[in-house]
Design an enzyme around this catalytic site. Structure first.
Site, short mmCIF file in Angstrom:
data_model
loop_
_atom_site.label_atom_id
_atom_site.label_comp_id
_atom_site.label_asym_id
_atom_site.label_seq_id
_atom_site.Cartn_x
_atom_site.Cartn_y
_atom_site.Cartn_z
N SER A 62 30.80 52.28 33.19
CA SER A 62 31.69 53.24 32.53
C SER A 62 30.87 54.03 31.52
O SER A 62 29.78 53.59 31.12
CB SER A 62 32.79 52.46 31.80
OG SER A 62 33.54 53.32 30.96
N TYR B 279 35.43 45.85 25.52
CA TYR B 279 35.21 46.53 26.82
C TYR B 279 33.78 47.09 26.85
O TYR B 279 33.07 46.94 27.84
CB TYR B 279 36.24 47.64 26.99
CG TYR B 279 36.18 48.37 28.32
CD1 TYR B 279 36.40 47.71 29.52
CD2 TYR B 279 35.92 49.75 28.36
CE1 TYR B 279 36.35 48.40 30.74
CE2 TYR B 279 35.87 50.44 29.57
CZ TYR B 279 36.09 49.76 30.76
OH TYR B 279 36.05 50.44 31.96
N1 LIG Z 1 39.70 54.71 35.49
C1 LIG Z 1 38.78 55.01 34.59
O1 LIG Z 1 38.96 55.88 33.73
C2 LIG Z 1 37.47 54.27 34.60
C3 LIG Z 1 36.44 54.77 33.80
C4 LIG Z 1 35.23 54.10 33.76
C5 LIG Z 1 35.05 52.96 34.52
N2 LIG Z 1 36.07 52.49 35.29
C6 LIG Z 1 35.83 51.25 36.05
O2 LIG Z 1 36.15 51.44 37.41
C7 LIG Z 1 36.47 50.19 37.98
C8 LIG Z 1 37.73 50.35 38.84
O3 LIG Z 1 38.80 50.66 38.00
P1 LIG Z 1 39.96 51.70 38.38
O4 LIG Z 1 39.91 52.77 37.37
O5 LIG Z 1 39.91 52.02 39.81
O6 LIG Z 1 41.25 50.82 37.99
P2 LIG Z 1 42.39 50.10 38.84
O7 LIG Z 1 43.10 51.10 39.68
O8 LIG Z 1 43.17 49.31 37.85
O9 LIG Z 1 41.59 49.12 39.81
C9 LIG Z 1 41.12 47.86 39.40
C10 LIG Z 1 40.93 47.02 40.63
O10 LIG Z 1 40.42 45.72 40.23
C11 LIG Z 1 41.16 44.74 40.93
N3 LIG Z 1 41.19 43.47 40.21
C12 LIG Z 1 41.73 43.23 38.98
N4 LIG Z 1 41.60 41.94 38.68
C13 LIG Z 1 40.97 41.35 39.73
C14 LIG Z 1 40.56 40.02 40.01
N5 LIG Z 1 40.75 39.04 39.12
N6 LIG Z 1 39.97 39.75 41.21
C15 LIG Z 1 39.79 40.76 42.11
N7 LIG Z 1 40.13 42.03 41.89
C16 LIG Z 1 40.72 42.32 40.71
C17 LIG Z 1 42.56 45.32 41.07
O11 LIG Z 1 43.25 44.74 42.17
P3 LIG Z 1 44.32 43.55 42.09
O12 LIG Z 1 45.16 43.78 40.87
O13 LIG Z 1 45.05 43.72 43.38
O14 LIG Z 1 43.51 42.30 42.05
C18 LIG Z 1 42.22 46.77 41.38
O15 LIG Z 1 41.98 46.92 42.76
C19 LIG Z 1 36.61 49.20 36.83
O16 LIG Z 1 35.46 48.40 36.76
C20 LIG Z 1 36.70 50.08 35.62
O17 LIG Z 1 36.22 49.46 34.45
C21 LIG Z 1 37.25 53.13 35.37
#
Ligand SMILES: NC(=O)c1ccc[n+]([C@@H]2O[C@H](COP(=O)([O-])OP(=O)(O)OC[C@H]3O[C@@H](n4cnc5c(N)ncnc54)[C@H](OP(=O)(O)O)[C@@H]3O)[C@@H](O)[C@H]2O)c1
Length: 255
Positions: free
Chosen positions: A150, A163
């Site tokens: 991130s 975080y």
């Molecule tokens: N969105 C942003 O602004 C942003 C910015 C920078 C970095 N990121 C990073 O991008 C990555 C993906 O995030 P996203 O934005 O796509 O958010 P998201 O839509 O909330 O996706 C998170 C994913 O992680 C899975 N997950 C959560 N707990 C889990 C567990 N214990 N075991 C296996 N899977 C698990 C969730 O699926 P289930 O709930 O079905 O398990 C979901 O598929 C993260 O690492 C986040 O830190 C996001």
């Protein structure tokens, strides 16, 4: 990129049930990779697998909570058994729980460390021997571990310290893997998205979400597909090109 660029490749994507992981898995499948879809919500994974199969691809649904070491190891083992190899791992599952440290329930910190750090480490450790084998004998002569960090892995902000700590740790791990294994053809890459429209922020306490809406409300955020495009770029470079780190912000995002 040609539709068959990743023919013969097997990719495991954690957090494939929503957001960046979902878009990435679909994109990799669209380039010909067979994909293992890992997350806890099996119904969402089945929906995605259905779309991938309808488009002519191959997908394996693995319902797993990767904060458990055994579950992470089994997810990798099932991928090998049922899909016959593993040459791409997208360590994407993550949770972002923000707010002042003084008010934060310690359980939120535990959840972030356990998923963003330990979950990624468990998956990587279990996958490493197979990625190295694929780099030596696999379809592309190279293998990829892509860790989704991130902007928070680069810049510390007041209100997101833990975080930040988890994503900085992931960055250090990613670079450590790169240095140890790059000579053996394993590329370890760090992708650092800025604000992206996904479910991520919705897991915060309501008072934290109010602040996030104030900060990001007027901004045109990235779409999950924008980051999926970057990830597919990283894993489709020729063998001699290793994209070590990519920071991608919305144009509107200053910090
Ligand atoms: N969105 C942003 O602004 C942003 C910015 C920078 C970095 N990121 C990073 O991008 C990555 C993906 O995030 P996203 O934005 O796509 O958010 P998201 O839509 O909330 O996706 C998170 C994913 O992680 C899975 N997950 C959560 N707990 C889990 C567990 N214990 N075991 C296996 N899977 C698990 C969730 O699926 P289930 O709930 O079905 O398990 C979901 O598929 C993260 O690492 C986040 O830190 C996001």
């Amino acid at each position: 990129m040609a539709e068959n660029t990743l023919n013969g490749s097997v990719a495991l994507v954690t957090g494939a049930s929503s957001g960046i992981g979902e878009a990435t898995a679909e994109s990799l499948a669209g380039l010909g990779a067979t994909v293992a879809l890992v997350a806890r919500r099996a119904d969402r994974l089945e929906e995605l697998a259905g779309r991938i199969r309808d488009a002519g691809g191959t997908a394996l649904v693995i319902e797993a909570d990767v904060t458990g070491r055994e579950a992470a190891e089994q997810a990798v083992a099932r991928t090998l058994e049922e899909l016959g190899g593993l040459d791409i791992v997208i360590n994407n599952a993550g949770v972002m729980l923000l707010g002042p440290m003084a008010d934060a329930p310690i359980e939120e910190w535990e959840r972030m460390v356990q998923l963003n750090v330990m979950g990624a480490l468990y998956v990587a450790k279990a996958a490493l021997p197979h990625l190295l084998a694929a780099a030596e004998n696999g379809p592309r002569g190279v293998a990829d571990l892509v860790n989704i960090s991130s902007v928070a892995g680069r810049v510390v902000r007041n209100g997101s310290g833990v975080y930040n700590a988890t994503k900085h740790a992931l960055g250090a791990f990613s670079e450590g893997v790169r240095q140890e294994f790059t000579a053996r053809g394993l590329r370890s890459s760090l992708v650092e998205p800025g604000a992206t429209a996904t479910e991520l922020a919705g897991h915060n306490r309501e008072e934290v979400q109010v602040g996030l809406r104030q900060r990001f409300g007027a901004m045109t955020r990235l779409e999950a597909q924008d980051i999926a495009d970057v990830i597919t770029f990283v894993v489709t470079r020729p063998r001699h090109v290793a994209v070590n780190e990519v920071l991608v912000r919305p144009t509107d995002q200053e910090q």
